[in-house]
Motif scaffolding. Structure first.
Motif, short mmCIF file in Angstrom:
data_model
loop_
_atom_site.label_atom_id
_atom_site.label_comp_id
_atom_site.label_asym_id
_atom_site.label_seq_id
_atom_site.Cartn_x
_atom_site.Cartn_y
_atom_site.Cartn_z
N GLU A 6 -5.56 12.57 21.64
CA GLU A 6 -6.29 11.31 21.56
C GLU A 6 -7.66 11.41 22.25
O GLU A 6 -8.56 10.62 21.95
CB GLU A 6 -5.48 10.17 22.18
CG GLU A 6 -5.21 10.28 23.67
CD GLU A 6 -4.00 11.13 24.02
OE1 GLU A 6 -3.54 11.05 25.16
OE2 GLU A 6 -3.51 11.86 23.13
N ASP A 22 -9.52 14.25 22.23
CA ASP A 22 -10.26 15.39 21.67
C ASP A 22 -11.65 15.00 21.18
O ASP A 22 -12.61 15.75 21.36
CB ASP A 22 -9.46 16.01 20.52
CG ASP A 22 -10.05 17.34 20.08
OD1 ASP A 22 -10.13 18.26 20.91
OD2 ASP A 22 -10.44 17.45 18.90
N GLU A 23 -11.80 13.84 20.60
CA GLU A 23 -13.09 13.41 20.08
C GLU A 23 -14.15 13.28 21.17
O GLU A 23 -15.34 13.51 20.93
CB GLU A 23 -12.93 12.06 19.35
CG GLU A 23 -14.21 11.54 18.72
CD GLU A 23 -14.00 10.21 18.01
OE1 GLU A 23 -15.00 9.53 17.73
OE2 GLU A 23 -12.82 9.85 17.75
N LYS A 31 -13.88 22.58 23.43
CA LYS A 31 -12.83 21.60 23.64
C LYS A 31 -11.58 22.25 24.21
O LYS A 31 -10.49 22.22 23.63
CB LYS A 31 -12.54 20.88 22.33
CG LYS A 31 -13.72 20.04 21.81
CD LYS A 31 -13.39 19.40 20.48
CE LYS A 31 -14.52 18.54 19.98
NZ LYS A 31 -14.71 17.31 20.78
N LYS A 62 -14.66 5.25 24.60
CA LYS A 62 -15.70 5.56 23.62
C LYS A 62 -16.91 4.63 23.78
O LYS A 62 -18.03 5.02 23.46
CB LYS A 62 -15.15 5.45 22.21
CG LYS A 62 -14.18 6.57 21.84
CD LYS A 62 -13.62 6.34 20.44
CE LYS A 62 -12.60 7.41 20.07
NZ LYS A 62 -11.99 7.17 18.74
#
Length: 205
Positions: A69, A71-72, A78, A133
């Protein structure tokens, strides 16, 4: 300039105080084992001891395998980074606030565990990724941490093992192809930038 090597190199420049948000740059020619050519972010420093994270030692473990969840939001590469040899079972998430976001605004969202300056924040666990975000531009995950007994980190600094400066958000999210240790040296006062070309020992930045 061999006279500037070793413990005398970091004695040749003005010393900065150490505290949360400080960046520790390992001395160029000292064989420090795990810490050779390392960058450390100081999380805490007081009478009970000191705590930090190694910023430039990447593991082979992908974040997506553990916390897909996030990762973005994870800065490339990463991967989970090795924060230190203590508490390796524990994952710590460090983030960079978006430009224009104030610490007070972010703290009101209750996802910040600590603010380290220069938009660098330590994040609480179990965070709503949609909220992150909105407020955070990138994160990096660290397994483990570095611990010092009371007074030990200051002794190491006094002996010339570390140069102390302020950490930048770019230190936390440095790309994998960048020699982060050398880049940090290049922005310091002379004569430190002269040692940024010290041969790399193939550490995985």
């Amino acid at each position: 300039m061999p006279e500037l090597f070793g413990d005398s190199l970091f004695q040749a420049v003005e010393k900065n105080p150490v505290g949360p948000g400080s960046l520790l740059i390992a001395a160029p020619d000292l064989d420090m084992g795990y810490f050779t050519r390392s960058l450390l972010l100081v999380l805490s420093h007081d009478e009970t001891g000191s705590l930090g994270l190694t910023l430039n030692l990447r593991s082979e473990q992908a974040v997506a395998n553990f916390l897909p969840e996030l990762d973005e939001l994870v800065a490339k590469p990463k991967a989970i980074y090795s924060g230190g040899m203590s508490g390796m079972h524990m994952l710590r998430t460090v983030g960079v606030l978006k430009p224009g976001v104030t610490v007070a605004d972010a703290e009101a969202q209750e996802f910040i565990f600590g603010h380290l300056g220069n938009r660098i924040v330590v994040l609480n666990g179990g965070i709503d990724v949609d909220i992150l975000k909105e407020w955070v531009s990138a994160v990096r995950l660290f397994a483990g941490q570095v611990t010092w007994e009371p007074g030990l980190l200051q002794r190491e600094i006094d002996e010339g093992q570390w140069y102390v400066t302020d950490a930048l958000s770019s230190d936390v999210t440095s790309p994998g192809h960048i020699d982060a240790w050398a880049e940090a040296l290049r922005r310091q006062p002379l004569p430190l930038p002269l040692f940024a070309t010290t041969p790399n020992d193939d550490r995985n930045n």
